[in-house]
Scaffold this active site. Structure first.
Site, PDB file in Angstrom:
ATOM      1  N   HIS A   1     -12.250  54.196  43.053  1.00 41.77           N
ATOM      2  CA  HIS A   1     -12.074  53.037  42.188  1.00 41.77           C
ATOM      3  C   HIS A   1     -13.374  52.724  41.461  1.00 41.77           C
ATOM      4  CE1 HIS A   1      -9.592  52.639  45.837  1.00 41.77           C
ATOM      5  NE2 HIS A   1      -8.652  52.420  44.966  1.00 41.77           N
TER       6      HIS A   1
ATOM      7  N   LYS B   1      -4.116  55.306  52.776  1.00 41.92           N
ATOM      8  CA  LYS B   1      -5.559  55.469  52.551  1.00 41.92           C
ATOM      9  C   LYS B   1      -6.270  54.232  53.090  1.00 41.92           C
ATOM     10  CE  LYS B   1      -5.474  56.139  47.996  1.00 41.92           C
ATOM     11  NZ  LYS B   1      -4.068  55.732  47.729  1.00 41.92           N
TER      12      LYS B   1
ATOM     13  N   ASP C   1      -4.419  47.988  51.325  1.00 43.95           N
ATOM     14  CA  ASP C   1      -3.363  48.952  51.652  1.00 43.95           C
ATOM     15  C   ASP C   1      -2.994  48.868  53.123  1.00 43.95           C
ATOM     16  OD1 ASP C   1      -4.043  49.692  49.065  1.00 43.95           O
ATOM     17  OD2 ASP C   1      -3.968  51.841  49.459  1.00 43.95           O
TER      18      ASP C   1
ATOM     19  N   GLY D   1      -2.892  51.754  45.028  1.00 43.07           N
ATOM     20  CA  GLY D   1      -3.088  51.345  43.647  1.00 43.07           C
ATOM     21  C   GLY D   1      -2.797  52.486  42.694  1.00 43.07           C
ATOM     22  N   SER D   2      -2.341  52.140  41.477  1.00 42.47           N
ATOM     23  CA  SER D   2      -2.156  53.163  40.452  1.00 42.47           C
ATOM     24  C   SER D   2      -3.520  53.547  39.869  1.00 42.47           C
ATOM     25  CB  SER D   2      -1.228  52.639  39.354  1.00 42.47           C
ATOM     26  OG  SER D   2       0.081  52.494  39.854  1.00 42.47           O
ATOM     27  N   GLY D   3      -3.512  54.560  39.009  1.00 44.89           N
ATOM     28  CA  GLY D   3      -4.756  55.011  38.389  1.00 44.89           C
ATOM     29  C   GLY D   3      -5.305  56.275  39.024  1.00 44.89           C
ATOM     30  N   HIS D   4      -4.600  56.769  40.071  1.00 46.28           N
ATOM     31  CA  HIS D   4      -5.047  57.984  40.760  1.00 46.28           C
ATOM     32  C   HIS D   4      -4.099  59.152  40.509  1.00 46.28           C
ATOM     33  CE1 HIS D   4      -7.723  55.250  42.771  1.00 46.28           C
ATOM     34  NE2 HIS D   4      -6.729  54.604  43.357  1.00 46.28           N
TER      35      HIS D   4
END
Lengths: 333, 333
Positions: free
Chosen positions: A219, A105, A110, A54-57
């Protein structure tokens, strides 16, 4: 919600475009589906490394594409797994014929999507090995995970397995190095504040003004417990103790100490955490041989940090020191 | 106030200690008074570079100490100028006999204290030149400044003048390169949220939930005006337009585009700002030849960013590309 964004639904697309514009000599951004490849991928004879999530990391994972680290990165929507139809072309683009290692991860989505993409790639004749990262000691299962979550250790797996690929290790050997890093790294994090997913528009959880969450996920998913705010040394001890216990760190061990910011915490505070962690390790008789301090695997604008400890040996140290040229980590080049 | 700190009065001391522990091969931390020097300072035959200012802007300045950049950094208390009794020993430590350049952001306290330290150093036989950085186009005078403030351009002055010193330029030549960078760089910033100075304990100003401050200073001091929240492209245009106008950027110009985070803004958002700024420059016929995106000169955990544009020529580009090895910028080494 105040963010430097345009349409909340276009955040990943526009951010990745900006990333591509900022590093035109380093990466190529593919769209429809979206993935990022090293400019010179595939690198002849070299095992390819692909990661994503996921994006945001950010900077994880696109910020680690380049010489000595990843060949491709696959960003999903914010806090949402990328899809097999993204992961497959990224895998094919990373393959020079020597096969591809997926660094994944440990989150259920994922794991499933990388597994599907690996099967599709194998069907096209590409050998794939998967390194599952599950370094978070905070909780055994969690909101999005069966088993431990993959967090800060991912950065170290990507760097060190990337160096093994760059020196010419074959597919099984690169995967084995990645597994070895994962086996020797443990992490735990804390949140002082929540973060807001752009398309949600409200904080992902609530923390009172005097409350922190120990063992937070990247998250914002729950950790071990909420406690009243403490000082930095106390918080550091709470994070480091389970990490060292789980890893069985003893006198004479050499380690890499990684203090990671969650995105909204000033670097000056990360150094205060680093100070205490280094003191505790010294008191245990361990030697901090390498360090990393900064925002490398984040949770949007969350305030907080994580502490990772990696037990080093000469080979891992050498691979850590090997040249790397990515947007977020660079030395020797 | 939730921060990863211990005693609010010990924030700078403990943070600098942590910094020293994280980079033992790169820097030496001196205490009483506090300053940070390059491990191998003074470097024989090389002009020394010293900068400093209030803390709270990390990685500036200590994060830029090392090969190809600063020889010493002098951190004051948070948002408070360092004192001459700190700046003087840092200057002496940086001097190998070739003299020292002070890089000073244009704030009244910094200017006075560096001036006093320069006089004391001259009295001890050390030649000092001062490069005053005043790149902020937002306001002419401000809360702490006569004339324009020194902000993001400082990072570029330190990198490029540092490279000039490293290649062997003499004292006047290094200062001239620094002046030339300052003359060719302009910056403007925005705040989406305030920041909290640890020993104050409350936010340094108030912004409503739907309000942003255009032209913010790096201490939260007022900018041009407050406006209702806008999208990233709109905000980017508001920051970039005065920068390009003041610099007189025209078709055919080559530039370095620097999008700097204020500390609490995710990297993903900085890329969205970079995307728009790069598009606007391309529309003007300017070529973005070099880029820098990240948290380099911050205001604690403030959310927001600044945009700097530096007009490049072949010499400045070459000096930008020259090897650098510091905690916060590293390549070629």
């Amino acid at each position: 919600m105040k963010k430097l964004i345009n349409d909340p639904r276009a955040v990943v697309e526009e951010s990745v475009q900006g990333f591509g514009l900022a590093y035109p000599n380093l990466v190529t951004v593919s769209t429809d589906p979206t993935f990022i490849t090293r400019k010179d991928a595939p690198v002849g004879g070299k095992v390819g490394l692909v990661s994503g999530g996921g994006s945001g990391h950010e900077p994880l994972h696109a910020g680690f594409v380049g010489l000595g680290m990843l060949d491709a990165a696959v960003p999903g929507a914010v806090f949402t797994s990328p899809t097999p139809d993204q992961i497959l072309p990224a895998t094919l683009a990373a393959n020079s014929g020597a096969g591809v290692v997926h660094i994944v991860k440990n989150y259920t989505g994922d794991v499933l999507n990388f597994e599907t993409a690996a099967e599709l790639a194998e069907a096209e004749g590409v050998s794939v090995r998967t390194v599952l990262v599950n370094d978070d000691v905070a909780v055994e299962d969690s909101l999005y995970t069966a088993g431990r979550r993959g967090v800060g250790g991912t950065v170290l797996v990507e760097k060190i397995a990337g160096a093994a690929a760059e020196r010419g290790d074959d597919l099984d050997a690169v995967a084995a190095v990645g597994e070895r890093v994962n086996a020797n790294v443990r992490t735990m994090g804390v949140a002082l504040s929540a973060c807001t997913v752009p398309h949600a528009g409200t904080p992902s959880f609530d923390l009172a003004e005097d409350e922190i969450e120990i063992g937070i996920g990247i998250h914002g998913e729950p950790g071990r417990h909420r406690i009243p705010m403490e000082n930095a040394d106390g918080i550091t001890d709470r994070l480091l103790e389970p990490v060292l216990a789980d890893l069985g760190i003893t006198s004479g061990d050499k380690v890499l100490l990684f203090v990671n910011g969650m995105g909204g915490t000033p670097l000056s505070e990360l150094y205060i955490v680093y100070r205490r962690a280094a003191q505790v390790l010294a008191d245990r008789g361990a030697t901090v041989d390498r360090s990393l301090v900064g925002n490398y695997i984040t949770a949007l604008e969350m305030q907080g940090c994580s502490i990772s400890v990696l037990r080093l040996d000469d080979e891992l140290t050498g691979l850590w020191d090997a040249p790397v040229h990515t947007a977020a980590l660079r030395w020797g080049v």
